[in-house]
Design a protein around this motif. Structure first.
Motif, PDB file in Angstrom:
ATOM      1  N   CYS A  12       1.152  -9.421  12.867  1.00 43.69           N
ATOM      2  CA  CYS A  12       2.504  -9.670  12.501  1.00 43.69           C
ATOM      3  C   CYS A  12       2.710  -8.786  11.038  1.00 43.69           C
ATOM      4  N   LYS A  13       1.678  -8.357  10.167  1.00 41.23           N
ATOM      5  CA  LYS A  13       1.876  -7.670   8.998  1.00 41.23           C
ATOM      6  C   LYS A  13       1.927  -6.088   9.752  1.00 41.23           C
ATOM      7  N   ALA A  14       1.128  -5.899  10.504  1.00 39.46           N
ATOM      8  CA  ALA A  14       0.974  -4.644  11.002  1.00 39.46           C
ATOM      9  C   ALA A  14       2.256  -4.269  11.538  1.00 39.46           C
ATOM     10  N   GLN A  15       2.946  -5.195  12.366  1.00 38.91           N
ATOM     11  CA  GLN A  15       4.096  -4.670  12.992  1.00 38.91           C
ATOM     12  C   GLN A  15       5.278  -4.607  11.986  1.00 38.91           C
ATOM     13  N   ALA A  58       0.972   1.420   3.617  1.00 40.89           N
ATOM     14  CA  ALA A  58       1.278   0.009   3.703  1.00 40.89           C
ATOM     15  C   ALA A  58       0.024  -0.611   4.260  1.00 40.89           C
ATOM     16  N   ASN A  59      -0.696  -0.097   5.462  1.00 43.22           N
ATOM     17  CA  ASN A  59      -1.739  -0.721   6.127  1.00 43.22           C
ATOM     18  C   ASN A  59      -3.034  -0.677   5.113  1.00 43.22           C
ATOM     19  N   TYR A  60      -3.265   0.137   4.287  1.00 41.77           N
ATOM     20  CA  TYR A  60      -4.485   0.368   3.550  1.00 41.77           C
ATOM     21  C   TYR A  60      -4.162  -0.840   2.307  1.00 41.77           C
ATOM     22  N   ALA A  67      -9.928  -3.228   4.086  1.00 40.20           N
ATOM     23  CA  ALA A  67     -10.186  -1.723   3.699  1.00 40.20           C
ATOM     24  C   ALA A  67     -10.425  -1.423   2.362  1.00 40.20           C
ATOM     25  N   HIS A  68     -10.022  -2.319   1.331  1.00 39.52           N
ATOM     26  CA  HIS A  68     -10.398  -2.086  -0.063  1.00 39.52           C
ATOM     27  C   HIS A  68     -11.914  -1.632  -0.348  1.00 39.52           C
ATOM     28  N   GLN A 125      -6.006   1.342  14.668  1.00 42.72           N
ATOM     29  CA  GLN A 125      -6.142   1.094  13.161  1.00 42.72           C
ATOM     30  C   GLN A 125      -7.010   0.002  12.936  1.00 42.72           C
ATOM     31  N   ARG A 126      -6.808  -1.113  13.826  1.00 37.59           N
ATOM     32  CA  ARG A 126      -7.440  -2.362  13.825  1.00 37.59           C
ATOM     33  C   ARG A 126      -9.020  -2.012  13.990  1.00 37.59           C
ATOM     34  N   MET A 127      -9.269  -1.559  15.025  1.00 43.95           N
ATOM     35  CA  MET A 127     -10.821  -1.511  15.269  1.00 43.95           C
ATOM     36  C   MET A 127     -11.697  -0.313  14.836  1.00 43.95           C
ATOM     37  N   PHE A 128     -10.976   0.720  14.335  1.00 45.42           N
ATOM     38  CA  PHE A 128     -11.385   1.863  13.876  1.00 45.42           C
ATOM     39  C   PHE A 128     -11.373   2.356  12.606  1.00 45.42           C
ATOM     40  N   VAL A 129      -9.945   2.653  12.238  1.00 46.93           N
ATOM     41  CA  VAL A 129      -9.420   3.096  10.856  1.00 46.93           C
ATOM     42  C   VAL A 129      -9.718   2.248   9.767  1.00 46.93           C
ATOM     43  N   TYR A 130      -9.389   0.816   9.650  1.00 43.33           N
ATOM     44  CA  TYR A 130      -9.387   0.097   8.585  1.00 43.33           C
ATOM     45  C   TYR A 130     -10.712  -0.947   8.830  1.00 43.33           C
TER      46      TYR A 130
END
Length: 154
Positions: A12-15, A58-60, A67-68, A125-130
């Motif tokens: 929901c936050k990602a959306q 926003a995602n970070y 991810a921090h 983004q969920r599985m790789f980036v962050y």
């Protein structure tokens, strides 16, 4: 059950983050095409570029709070890889759908943006980036968990 709730909340936050980025994307695209007279493909590309910056920040900072612990440069590099694919898919998909449908580019852009957000951006983004994909750290975490269990049993 807690893990499922957490996944739903993250989604929901990602959306919401994606919607903020999409707003920036569409406003920039529309202004460049309708007001400045830039060809819609270029306008769509620059809009996606602008929205991507908003989405990454926003995602970070908010969506993927784990991810921090990751180094910003590695997050940025991984985001750039996924984002490059996203911009290509959005720009190419918008062009293709606009040319095939003959409609004003904002409508095909909307359809393409939703599809790319759900099928490309969020999963990668969920599985790789962050996510910490470092094998060395994962092994270290596993060893740390094993040693904690070993001391409890003794």
């Amino acid at each position: 059950m807690g893990k499922v709730k957490n996944e739903i909340w993250t989604f929901c936050k990602a959306q919401l983050s994606a919607q903020m980025a999409t707003l920036v994307d569409f406003v920039v695209s529309f202004l460049l095409a309708a007001v400045c007279g830039l060809w819609y493909v270029y306008a769509s590309f620059l809009g996606a570029l602008s929205g991507g910056v908003v989405n990454c920040v926003a995602n970070y900072r908010w969506v993927f709070s784990d991810a921090h612990d990751l180094k910003k440069r590695w997050v940025a590099l991984k985001y750039l890889l996924v984002w490059t694919g996203s911009i290509g898919l959005n720009t190419g998909g918008t062009y293709l759908l606009t040319e095939l449908s003959g409609s004003y580019f904002i409508f095909p852009k909307t359809v393409v943006a939703v599809a790319i957000a759900l099928l490309w951006n969020y999963p990668l983004q969920r599985m790789f980036v962050y996510r910490d994909n470092s094998l060395r750290r994962r092994i270290g975490k596993l060893k740390g968990k094993q040693s904690k269990t070993d001391t409890i049993e003794e």
